[in-house]
Design an enzyme around this catalytic site. Structure first.
Site, PDB file in Angstrom:
ATOM      1  N   LYS A 100       0.865  -1.189   0.000  1.00 66.70           N
ATOM      2  CA  LYS A 100       0.000   0.000   0.000  1.00 66.70           C
ATOM      3  C   LYS A 100       0.890   1.224   0.000  1.00 66.70           C
ATOM      4  O   LYS A 100       2.032   1.158   0.443  1.00 66.70           O
ATOM      5  CB  LYS A 100      -0.874   0.005   1.266  1.00 66.70           C
ATOM      6  CG  LYS A 100      -2.066   0.921   1.181  1.00 66.70           C
ATOM      7  CD  LYS A 100      -3.144   0.312   0.308  1.00 66.70           C
ATOM      8  CE  LYS A 100      -4.530   0.639   0.762  1.00 66.70           C
ATOM      9  NZ  LYS A 100      -5.469  -0.431   0.473  1.00 66.70           N
TER      10      LYS A 100
HETATM   11  N1  GLU Z   1      -7.377  -0.307  -2.722  1.00 67.76           N
HETATM   12  C1  GLU Z   1      -8.136  -1.512  -2.818  1.00 67.76           C
HETATM   13  C2  GLU Z   1      -8.070  -2.303  -1.537  1.00 67.76           C
HETATM   14  O1  GLU Z   1      -7.830  -1.779  -0.480  1.00 67.76           O
HETATM   15  C3  GLU Z   1      -7.774  -2.321  -4.059  1.00 67.76           C
HETATM   16  C4  GLU Z   1      -6.355  -2.759  -4.131  1.00 67.76           C
HETATM   17  C5  GLU Z   1      -6.012  -3.408  -5.468  1.00 67.76           C
HETATM   18  O2  GLU Z   1      -6.893  -3.607  -6.289  1.00 67.76           O
HETATM   19  O3  GLU Z   1      -4.832  -3.699  -5.641  1.00 67.76           O
HETATM   20  O4  GLU Z   1      -8.340  -3.467  -1.516  1.00 67.76           O
END
Ligand code: GLU
Length: 415
Positions: A100
Protein backbone atom coordinates in the site's frame (compact mmCIF):
# COMPACT_ATOMS: atom_id res chain seq x y z
CA UNK A 1 -3.62 1.97 13.24
CA UNK A 2 -0.69 -0.38 12.77
CA UNK A 3 -1.34 -1.56 16.34
CA UNK A 4 -4.91 -2.52 15.45
CA UNK A 5 -3.93 -4.70 12.49
CA UNK A 6 -1.20 -6.31 14.63
CA UNK A 7 -3.74 -6.91 17.39
CA UNK A 8 -6.03 -8.93 15.10
CA UNK A 9 -3.02 -10.79 13.68
CA UNK A 10 -1.86 -11.86 17.15
CA UNK A 11 -5.37 -12.88 18.16
CA UNK A 12 -5.39 -15.33 15.23
CA UNK A 13 -1.75 -16.34 15.74
CA UNK A 14 -2.66 -17.31 19.33
CA UNK A 15 -5.40 -19.63 18.03
CA UNK A 16 -2.87 -21.61 15.98
CA UNK A 17 -0.05 -21.21 18.52
CA UNK A 18 2.24 -19.49 16.04
CA UNK A 19 5.86 -19.15 17.22
CA UNK A 20 7.05 -15.59 18.08
CA UNK A 21 9.77 -15.63 15.42
CA UNK A 22 7.32 -16.58 12.67
CA UNK A 23 4.96 -13.81 13.83
CA UNK A 24 7.81 -11.33 13.63
CA UNK A 25 8.74 -12.50 10.12
CA UNK A 26 5.12 -12.34 8.89
CA UNK A 27 4.54 -8.89 10.38
CA UNK A 28 7.73 -7.18 9.18
CA UNK A 29 7.37 -5.34 5.85
CA UNK A 30 9.62 -6.59 3.09
CA UNK A 31 10.45 -3.08 1.88
CA UNK A 32 9.51 0.48 2.91
CA UNK A 33 10.01 3.38 0.54
CA UNK A 34 9.64 7.08 1.30
CA UNK A 35 10.21 9.61 -1.46
CA UNK A 36 10.23 13.37 -1.77
CA UNK A 37 7.92 14.97 -4.33
CA UNK A 38 8.66 18.52 -5.42
CA UNK A 39 6.60 19.93 -8.28
CA UNK A 40 5.40 23.28 -9.51
CA UNK A 41 1.81 24.29 -8.78
CA UNK A 42 -0.29 26.01 -11.45
CA UNK A 43 0.39 29.40 -9.85
CA UNK A 44 4.15 28.85 -10.01
CA UNK A 45 4.57 28.11 -6.29
CA UNK A 46 6.32 24.90 -5.22
CA UNK A 47 4.33 21.91 -4.01
CA UNK A 48 6.19 19.68 -1.56
CA UNK A 49 4.84 16.27 -0.57
CA UNK A 50 6.03 12.90 0.67
CA UNK A 51 5.17 9.66 -1.14
CA UNK A 52 5.13 6.25 0.50
CA UNK A 53 5.09 2.63 -0.65
CA UNK A 54 5.23 -0.25 1.79
CA UNK A 55 5.66 -3.73 0.30
CA UNK A 56 4.60 -5.97 3.12
CA UNK A 57 4.92 -9.51 1.79
CA UNK A 58 5.50 -11.19 -1.57
CA UNK A 59 5.54 -14.88 -0.64
CA UNK A 60 2.39 -15.59 -2.72
CA UNK A 61 3.19 -13.31 -5.66
CA UNK A 62 3.99 -9.72 -6.63
CA UNK A 63 2.94 -7.10 -4.09
CA UNK A 64 -0.50 -5.60 -4.69
CA UNK A 65 -2.44 -2.73 -3.20
CA UNK A 66 -3.84 0.74 -3.63
CA UNK A 67 -2.44 4.24 -3.60
CA UNK A 68 -4.14 6.70 -1.28
CA UNK A 69 -3.88 10.47 -1.67
CA UNK A 70 -4.77 11.94 1.71
CA UNK A 71 -3.20 14.47 4.12
CA UNK A 72 -3.10 11.78 6.83
CA UNK A 73 -1.04 9.38 4.70
CA UNK A 74 2.21 8.43 6.40
CA UNK A 75 4.49 5.43 6.84
CA UNK A 76 2.43 3.97 9.67
CA UNK A 77 -0.79 4.16 7.63
CA UNK A 78 0.84 2.66 4.57
CA UNK A 79 2.36 -0.15 6.64
CA UNK A 80 -0.92 -1.02 8.37
CA UNK A 81 -2.86 -1.02 5.10
CA UNK A 82 -0.12 -2.99 3.29
CA UNK A 83 -0.31 -5.57 6.03
CA UNK A 84 -4.08 -5.91 5.49
CA UNK A 85 -3.51 -6.36 1.73
CA UNK A 86 -1.27 -9.39 2.37
CA UNK A 87 -4.07 -11.13 4.27
CA UNK A 88 -6.77 -9.93 1.85
CA UNK A 89 -5.08 -11.34 -1.27
CA UNK A 90 -4.51 -14.63 0.56
CA UNK A 91 -8.15 -14.91 1.65
CA UNK A 92 -9.55 -14.51 -1.88
CA UNK A 93 -6.63 -16.64 -3.07
CA UNK A 94 -5.30 -14.39 -5.82
CA UNK A 95 -1.57 -14.81 -6.62
CA UNK A 96 -0.36 -11.60 -5.02
CA UNK A 97 1.27 -10.33 -1.86
CA UNK A 98 0.37 -7.10 -0.10
CA UNK A 99 1.42 -3.47 -0.48
CA UNK A 100 0.00 0.00 0.00
CA UNK A 101 1.16 3.53 -0.48
CA UNK A 102 0.20 7.03 -1.31
CA UNK A 103 1.00 10.68 -1.03
CA UNK A 104 0.22 13.05 1.86
CA UNK A 105 -1.58 15.54 -0.42
CA UNK A 106 -5.18 16.77 -0.51
CA UNK A 107 -6.51 16.30 -4.08
CA UNK A 108 -9.58 18.45 -3.33
CA UNK A 109 -7.20 21.44 -3.17
CA UNK A 110 -5.34 20.56 -6.37
CA UNK A 111 -6.05 21.01 -10.07
CA UNK A 112 -6.09 18.03 -12.42
CA UNK A 113 -2.74 19.12 -13.87
CA UNK A 114 -1.16 19.44 -10.43
CA UNK A 115 -2.42 15.97 -9.55
CA UNK A 116 -0.95 14.57 -12.76
CA UNK A 117 2.46 16.20 -12.17
CA UNK A 118 2.60 14.95 -8.57
CA UNK A 119 1.60 11.44 -9.69
CA UNK A 120 4.24 11.34 -12.44
CA UNK A 121 6.93 12.52 -10.04
CA UNK A 122 5.94 9.81 -7.56
CA UNK A 123 6.23 7.15 -10.29
CA UNK A 124 9.58 8.58 -11.37
CA UNK A 125 10.78 8.21 -7.78
CA UNK A 126 9.42 4.65 -7.42
CA UNK A 127 9.91 3.21 -10.89
CA UNK A 128 12.59 0.70 -9.86
CA UNK A 129 10.44 -0.90 -7.20
CA UNK A 130 7.12 -1.23 -9.04
CA UNK A 131 6.30 -3.33 -12.12
CA UNK A 132 3.95 -6.08 -13.36
CA UNK A 133 5.97 -8.79 -11.56
CA UNK A 134 7.14 -6.69 -8.61
CA UNK A 135 4.45 -4.44 -7.20
CA UNK A 136 1.19 -3.39 -8.88
CA UNK A 137 -0.58 -0.28 -7.52
CA UNK A 138 -4.34 0.34 -7.84
CA UNK A 139 -6.90 2.97 -6.83
CA UNK A 140 -7.72 3.65 -3.17
CA UNK A 141 -9.06 6.70 -1.33
CA UNK A 142 -8.94 9.80 -3.61
CA UNK A 143 -7.30 8.04 -6.55
CA UNK A 144 -9.10 6.78 -9.64
CA UNK A 145 -8.75 5.45 -13.20
CA UNK A 146 -7.23 8.75 -14.44
CA UNK A 147 -4.45 8.54 -11.87
CA UNK A 148 -3.83 4.90 -12.87
CA UNK A 149 -3.59 5.94 -16.55
CA UNK A 150 -0.88 8.51 -15.70
CA UNK A 151 1.01 5.87 -13.71
CA UNK A 152 0.86 3.43 -16.63
CA UNK A 153 2.03 6.11 -19.03
CA UNK A 154 4.90 7.34 -16.87
CA UNK A 155 6.08 3.82 -16.02
CA UNK A 156 5.88 2.76 -19.68
CA UNK A 157 8.18 5.64 -20.64
CA UNK A 158 10.78 4.06 -18.45
CA UNK A 159 10.13 0.32 -18.97
CA UNK A 160 8.34 0.14 -22.32
CA UNK A 161 4.65 -0.69 -22.84
CA UNK A 162 3.49 -2.07 -19.47
CA UNK A 163 -0.28 -2.03 -18.91
CA UNK A 164 0.13 -4.66 -16.15
CA UNK A 165 2.04 -2.25 -13.88
CA UNK A 166 -1.19 -0.89 -12.46
CA UNK A 167 -4.86 -1.95 -12.19
CA UNK A 168 -8.07 0.06 -12.06
CA UNK A 169 -7.17 1.71 -15.38
CA UNK A 170 -9.80 3.29 -17.67
CA UNK A 171 -11.76 0.78 -19.73
CA UNK A 172 -10.42 2.25 -22.96
CA UNK A 173 -6.84 1.96 -21.71
CA UNK A 174 -6.42 -1.71 -20.74
CA UNK A 175 -8.77 -1.54 -17.75
CA UNK A 176 -11.21 -4.35 -17.00
CA UNK A 177 -14.94 -4.29 -17.35
CA UNK A 178 -16.45 -4.48 -13.88
CA UNK A 179 -13.35 -3.25 -11.98
CA UNK A 180 -14.87 0.05 -10.89
CA UNK A 181 -17.87 -1.51 -9.18
CA UNK A 182 -16.00 -4.66 -8.06
CA UNK A 183 -15.47 -3.74 -4.41
CA UNK A 184 -19.12 -2.70 -4.03
CA UNK A 185 -20.27 -5.86 -5.79
CA UNK A 186 -18.09 -7.97 -3.48
CA UNK A 187 -19.59 -6.15 -0.47
CA UNK A 188 -23.04 -7.13 -1.74
CA UNK A 189 -22.03 -10.82 -1.98
CA UNK A 190 -20.52 -10.63 1.52
CA UNK A 191 -23.81 -9.22 2.80
CA UNK A 192 -25.75 -11.98 1.09
CA UNK A 193 -23.54 -14.63 2.73
CA UNK A 194 -23.77 -12.97 6.16
CA UNK A 195 -27.56 -12.81 5.88
CA UNK A 196 -27.62 -16.48 4.94
CA UNK A 197 -25.75 -17.20 8.22
CA UNK A 198 -28.40 -15.28 10.11
CA UNK A 199 -31.33 -16.76 8.18
CA UNK A 200 -32.17 -13.71 6.07
CA UNK A 201 -31.98 -12.32 2.57
CA UNK A 202 -31.25 -8.92 1.02
CA UNK A 203 -34.83 -8.24 -0.02
CA UNK A 204 -36.48 -6.19 2.75
CA UNK A 205 -33.27 -5.81 4.78
CA UNK A 206 -32.58 -2.25 5.97
CA UNK A 207 -29.07 -0.85 5.54
CA UNK A 208 -27.27 2.20 6.96
CA UNK A 209 -24.23 3.24 4.95
CA UNK A 210 -21.30 5.44 5.94
CA UNK A 211 -19.48 6.85 2.91
CA UNK A 212 -20.74 7.25 -0.62
CA UNK A 213 -17.58 7.12 -2.69
CA UNK A 214 -16.81 4.45 -5.26
CA UNK A 215 -17.31 1.53 -2.86
CA UNK A 216 -20.34 2.82 -0.94
CA UNK A 217 -22.31 4.05 -3.94
CA UNK A 218 -21.91 0.85 -5.97
CA UNK A 219 -22.71 -1.33 -2.95
CA UNK A 220 -25.85 0.75 -2.29
CA UNK A 221 -27.01 0.46 -5.89
CA UNK A 222 -26.46 -3.32 -6.07
CA UNK A 223 -28.14 -3.92 -2.70
CA UNK A 224 -31.12 -1.74 -3.67
CA UNK A 225 -31.40 -3.61 -6.98
CA UNK A 226 -31.90 -6.80 -4.95
CA UNK A 227 -34.68 -5.28 -2.86
CA UNK A 228 -32.58 -4.07 0.09
CA UNK A 229 -33.60 -0.74 1.63
CA UNK A 230 -30.85 1.85 2.01
CA UNK A 231 -32.48 3.79 4.86
CA UNK A 232 -29.64 6.19 5.67
CA UNK A 233 -26.39 7.38 4.10
CA UNK A 234 -23.90 9.62 5.90
CA UNK A 235 -20.63 11.17 4.72
CA UNK A 236 -18.06 13.72 5.98
CA UNK A 237 -20.46 16.61 5.31
CA UNK A 238 -23.81 15.25 6.52
CA UNK A 239 -26.43 12.60 5.96
CA UNK A 240 -29.81 11.80 4.50
CA UNK A 241 -32.37 9.20 5.60
CA UNK A 242 -35.61 7.74 4.32
CA UNK A 243 -37.44 4.94 6.15
CA UNK A 244 -38.99 3.73 2.92
CA UNK A 245 -35.53 3.44 1.34
CA UNK A 246 -33.57 6.14 -0.49
CA UNK A 247 -33.76 6.41 -4.27
CA UNK A 248 -30.15 5.32 -4.84
CA UNK A 249 -30.00 6.27 -8.53
CA UNK A 250 -31.13 9.82 -7.74
CA UNK A 251 -28.73 9.97 -4.76
CA UNK A 252 -25.78 8.90 -6.95
CA UNK A 253 -26.64 11.68 -9.42
CA UNK A 254 -26.85 14.23 -6.56
CA UNK A 255 -23.60 13.07 -4.93
CA UNK A 256 -21.72 13.11 -8.24
CA UNK A 257 -22.69 16.74 -8.75
CA UNK A 258 -22.34 18.00 -5.16
CA UNK A 259 -19.56 15.70 -3.86
CA UNK A 260 -21.71 14.87 -0.81
CA UNK A 261 -25.05 13.24 -0.04
CA UNK A 262 -25.93 16.20 2.20
CA UNK A 263 -28.72 18.36 0.82
CA UNK A 264 -30.36 15.54 -1.18
CA UNK A 265 -34.09 16.25 -1.28
CA UNK A 266 -35.30 12.63 -1.28
CA UNK A 267 -35.05 12.24 2.52
CA UNK A 268 -34.49 13.91 5.89
CA UNK A 269 -31.17 15.52 6.78
CA UNK A 270 -29.09 14.44 9.81
CA UNK A 271 -25.57 14.92 11.22
CA UNK A 272 -22.91 12.62 9.69
CA UNK A 273 -21.58 10.74 12.76
CA UNK A 274 -25.10 9.54 13.72
CA UNK A 275 -24.96 7.05 10.86
CA UNK A 276 -22.95 4.53 12.93
CA UNK A 277 -25.79 4.08 15.44
CA UNK A 278 -28.63 4.30 12.92
CA UNK A 279 -31.52 1.86 13.49
CA UNK A 280 -31.08 -0.60 10.61
CA UNK A 281 -30.49 -4.34 10.24
CA UNK A 282 -27.10 -3.79 8.64
CA UNK A 283 -24.36 -1.17 8.98
CA UNK A 284 -21.84 -0.75 6.17
CA UNK A 285 -18.89 1.49 7.02
CA UNK A 286 -17.47 2.46 3.61
CA UNK A 287 -15.41 5.54 4.49
CA UNK A 288 -12.15 5.75 6.45
CA UNK A 289 -10.55 3.78 9.29
CA UNK A 290 -11.62 3.89 12.98
CA UNK A 291 -15.25 4.90 12.25
CA UNK A 292 -16.52 2.52 14.93
CA UNK A 293 -14.65 3.01 18.20
CA UNK A 294 -15.15 2.56 21.93
CA UNK A 295 -17.31 5.71 22.05
CA UNK A 296 -20.03 4.58 19.65
CA UNK A 297 -19.76 0.77 19.51
CA UNK A 298 -22.11 0.14 22.44
CA UNK A 299 -24.81 2.17 20.69
CA UNK A 300 -24.61 0.35 17.35
CA UNK A 301 -28.08 -1.01 16.57
CA UNK A 302 -27.32 -3.09 13.49
CA UNK A 303 -26.99 -6.85 13.91
CA UNK A 304 -24.63 -7.23 10.97
CA UNK A 305 -21.64 -5.06 10.00
CA UNK A 306 -20.02 -5.41 6.59
CA UNK A 307 -16.62 -3.67 6.63
CA UNK A 308 -16.43 -2.12 3.17
CA UNK A 309 -13.72 0.34 4.31
CA UNK A 310 -10.30 -0.81 5.45
CA UNK A 311 -9.91 -0.99 9.24
CA UNK A 312 -13.18 0.81 10.15
CA UNK A 313 -13.49 -0.93 13.56
CA UNK A 314 -11.00 -0.39 16.38
CA UNK A 315 -10.06 -3.47 18.48
CA UNK A 316 -11.92 -1.98 21.48
CA UNK A 317 -15.08 -1.55 19.41
CA UNK A 318 -14.63 -5.01 17.93
CA UNK A 319 -14.68 -6.54 21.43
CA UNK A 320 -17.80 -4.57 22.44
CA UNK A 321 -19.64 -5.59 19.25
CA UNK A 322 -18.59 -9.20 19.66
CA UNK A 323 -20.10 -9.24 23.17
CA UNK A 324 -23.31 -7.73 21.79
CA UNK A 325 -23.56 -10.63 19.32
CA UNK A 326 -23.08 -8.47 16.20
CA UNK A 327 -21.88 -10.41 13.17
CA UNK A 328 -18.91 -8.56 11.64
CA UNK A 329 -17.68 -9.47 8.17
CA UNK A 330 -14.08 -8.16 8.33
CA UNK A 331 -12.54 -5.82 5.77
CA UNK A 332 -10.01 -8.36 4.51
CA UNK A 333 -12.93 -10.51 3.36
CA UNK A 334 -15.78 -8.04 2.77
CA UNK A 335 -13.91 -5.57 0.54
CA UNK A 336 -11.70 -8.08 -1.30
CA UNK A 337 -13.80 -7.84 -4.48
CA UNK A 338 -11.69 -4.89 -5.67
CA UNK A 339 -8.39 -6.67 -5.57
CA UNK A 340 -10.00 -9.80 -7.02
CA UNK A 341 -11.02 -7.96 -10.19
CA UNK A 342 -7.63 -6.21 -10.13
CA UNK A 343 -6.22 -9.71 -10.50
CA UNK A 344 -8.54 -10.35 -13.48
CA UNK A 345 -7.42 -7.04 -15.02
CA UNK A 346 -3.73 -7.88 -14.55
CA UNK A 347 -4.29 -11.36 -15.99
CA UNK A 348 -6.02 -9.85 -19.04
CA UNK A 349 -3.14 -7.37 -19.49
CA UNK A 350 -0.51 -10.09 -19.28
CA UNK A 351 -2.38 -12.31 -21.78
CA UNK A 352 -3.38 -9.37 -24.00
CA UNK A 353 -6.89 -10.75 -23.95
CA UNK A 354 -10.18 -9.14 -22.98
CA UNK A 355 -12.90 -10.65 -20.80
CA UNK A 356 -16.61 -9.89 -21.20
CA UNK A 357 -18.35 -8.27 -18.19
CA UNK A 358 -20.35 -11.44 -17.56
CA UNK A 359 -17.21 -13.46 -17.14
CA UNK A 360 -15.71 -10.90 -14.72
CA UNK A 361 -18.85 -10.86 -12.56
CA UNK A 362 -19.30 -14.63 -12.60
CA UNK A 363 -15.68 -15.18 -11.56
CA UNK A 364 -15.88 -12.44 -8.92
CA UNK A 365 -18.95 -14.05 -7.38
CA UNK A 366 -17.18 -17.42 -7.35
CA UNK A 367 -14.07 -16.00 -5.67
CA UNK A 368 -16.07 -14.06 -3.05
CA UNK A 369 -18.40 -16.91 -2.11
CA UNK A 370 -15.54 -19.40 -1.98
CA UNK A 371 -13.52 -17.06 0.26
CA UNK A 372 -16.50 -16.48 2.55
CA UNK A 373 -17.13 -20.24 2.70
CA UNK A 374 -13.50 -20.98 3.62
CA UNK A 375 -13.51 -18.34 6.36
CA UNK A 376 -16.86 -19.63 7.68
CA UNK A 377 -15.42 -23.16 7.82
CA UNK A 378 -12.36 -22.05 9.82
CA UNK A 379 -14.63 -20.05 12.15
CA UNK A 380 -16.71 -23.17 12.85
CA UNK A 381 -13.73 -25.49 13.15
CA UNK A 382 -11.80 -23.22 15.55
CA UNK A 383 -14.88 -21.73 17.22
CA UNK A 384 -13.79 -18.14 16.57
CA UNK A 385 -15.38 -15.07 14.96
CA UNK A 386 -15.09 -14.33 11.24
CA UNK A 387 -12.26 -11.81 11.64
CA UNK A 388 -10.08 -14.19 13.63
CA UNK A 389 -10.92 -16.99 11.19
CA UNK A 390 -10.01 -14.79 8.21
CA UNK A 391 -6.63 -13.98 9.78
CA UNK A 392 -6.03 -17.67 10.61
CA UNK A 393 -6.72 -18.71 7.02
CA UNK A 394 -4.52 -15.93 5.63
CA UNK A 395 -1.63 -16.60 8.01
CA UNK A 396 -1.74 -20.29 7.07
CA UNK A 397 -1.74 -19.58 3.34
CA UNK A 398 1.01 -16.94 3.46
CA UNK A 399 3.04 -18.96 5.97
CA UNK A 400 2.88 -22.14 3.88
CA UNK A 401 3.92 -20.29 0.71
CA UNK A 402 6.82 -18.63 2.53
CA UNK A 403 8.02 -21.94 3.96
CA UNK A 404 7.79 -23.77 0.62
CA UNK A 405 10.11 -21.19 -0.93
CA UNK A 406 13.10 -22.39 1.13
CA UNK A 407 14.27 -25.42 3.08
CA UNK A 408 14.08 -24.93 6.80
CA UNK A 409 15.32 -27.40 9.37
CA UNK A 410 13.10 -25.98 12.08
CA UNK A 411 9.59 -27.50 12.22
CA UNK A 412 7.02 -24.74 11.94
CA UNK A 413 3.43 -25.69 12.73
CA UNK A 414 0.79 -23.65 10.91
CA UNK A 415 -2.25 -25.77 11.72
N1 GLU B 1 -7.38 -0.31 -2.72
C1 GLU B 1 -8.14 -1.51 -2.82
C2 GLU B 1 -8.07 -2.30 -1.54
O1 GLU B 1 -7.83 -1.78 -0.48
C3 GLU B 1 -7.77 -2.32 -4.06
C4 GLU B 1 -6.36 -2.76 -4.13
C5 GLU B 1 -6.01 -3.41 -5.47
O2 GLU B 1 -6.89 -3.61 -6.29
O3 GLU B 1 -4.83 -3.70 -5.64
O4 GLU B 1 -8.34 -3.47 -1.52
Amino acid sequence: MLEASHHYFHQAADVIGLAPKVREILLTPNRVIKVEIVEEADDGQLMHYTGFRVQHNNARGPCKGGLRYHPTMDEDHAAALANLMTWKTAIVDVPFGGAKGGIDCDPSQMSRFELERVTRRFVEQCKEIIGPTIDIPAPDVNTNADVMAWIMDEYSRHAGFSPGVVTGKPLHLFGSDGREEATGRGVMYALEEALRDRGGEISGTTVALQGFGNVGSHAARLIAERGGKIVAVGDHVGGVSNEAGLDVTALVAWATEHRTVAGFAGGDAFEGPEIITWPADVLIPAALEDAIDENNAADVRAQIIIEAANAPTTPEANAILHDKGVLIVPDILANAGGVTVSYFEWAQNIQQFRWELDRVNTELEKYMRRAYGSVREVAREKNVDLRTAAFVLAIQRVGRAALSRRSVHETIDLS
